[in-house]
Scaffold this active site. Structure first.
Site, short mmCIF file in Angstrom:
data_model
loop_
_atom_site.label_atom_id
_atom_site.label_comp_id
_atom_site.label_asym_id
_atom_site.label_seq_id
_atom_site.Cartn_x
_atom_site.Cartn_y
_atom_site.Cartn_z
N GLY A 87 68.56 -28.45 79.18
CA GLY A 87 67.31 -28.09 79.82
C GLY A 87 66.19 -28.20 78.80
N CYS A 141 69.40 -23.35 72.00
CA CYS A 141 68.06 -23.79 72.38
C CYS A 141 67.60 -24.86 71.40
CB CYS A 141 67.11 -22.60 72.34
SG CYS A 141 65.43 -23.01 72.82
#
Ligand code: NI
Length: 176
Positions: free
Chosen positions: A48, A101
């Site tokens: 993402g 992340c």
């Protein structure tokens, strides 16, 4: 085009992003930007990416997880663009899971997230979209919506003791 990813400490990651108007969404420039976000996510093996992670303060994210080696037990998530996403409903029940992340390279930590969410957004063509997601898909949506509001997953960790380097977490399973 591969875009430069902002890393933790860059103020753009802490600024809430601005909604995208239907007119702006329809421009060739914004459509190209969405393609660039997808290219960038794939280039760096992400599942993402939020617009402010590539220095653009707009409320847009891309998600995709095609049989990802980091998440072998999860069903694939098709390429999904979420423009102006809002989580309108979520399960009160949470599940703990590992997150990493691209803006916090090489680290992973355990984060509690709602088991499922219902999200409203526009797709890349400006069409209203409502979907209910669970499992990894729901986790990614929550992670990206946090980014778009100026948050990162570290803010959601109740216990920083699980924070691990990816390599060590794969090797030792991670504390907790
Ligand atoms: Ni992230």
């Amino acid at each position: 085009m591969i875009l430069k990813v902002s890393r933790l400490g860059h103020p753009v990651l802490r600024r809430p992003t601005e909604p995208v108007s239907p007119e702006e969404l329809a421009t060739p420039a914004f459509q190209r930007f969405l393609d660039d976000m997808a290219d960038t996510m794939r280039e760096y093996d992400g599942v993402g990416l939020a617009a402010n992670q590539v220095h653009v303060g707009k409320l847009a994210a891309v998600i995709e997880s095609e049989a990802h080696p980091k998440y072998p037990d999860e069903p694939p998530v098709p390429l999904t663009f979420l423009v102006n996403p809002v989580i309108v409903e979520r399960s009160p029940e949470t599940v703990d899971g590992w997150e990493g992340c691209l803006s916090v390279p090489d680290l992973r930590g355990k984060v509690p997230r709602s088991r499922w969410v219902r999200v409203r957004a526009l797709d890349r063509r400006g069409k209203a979209l409502e979907l209910r997601a669970e499992g990894l898909f729901a986790r990614i949506i929550q992670h990206e919506c946090d980014h778009l509001a100026g948050g990162v997953y570290l803010d959601r960790m109740p216990d920083l003791k699980t924070l691990s380097f990816t390599l060590e977490q794969a090797r030792f399973g991670g504390a907790g």
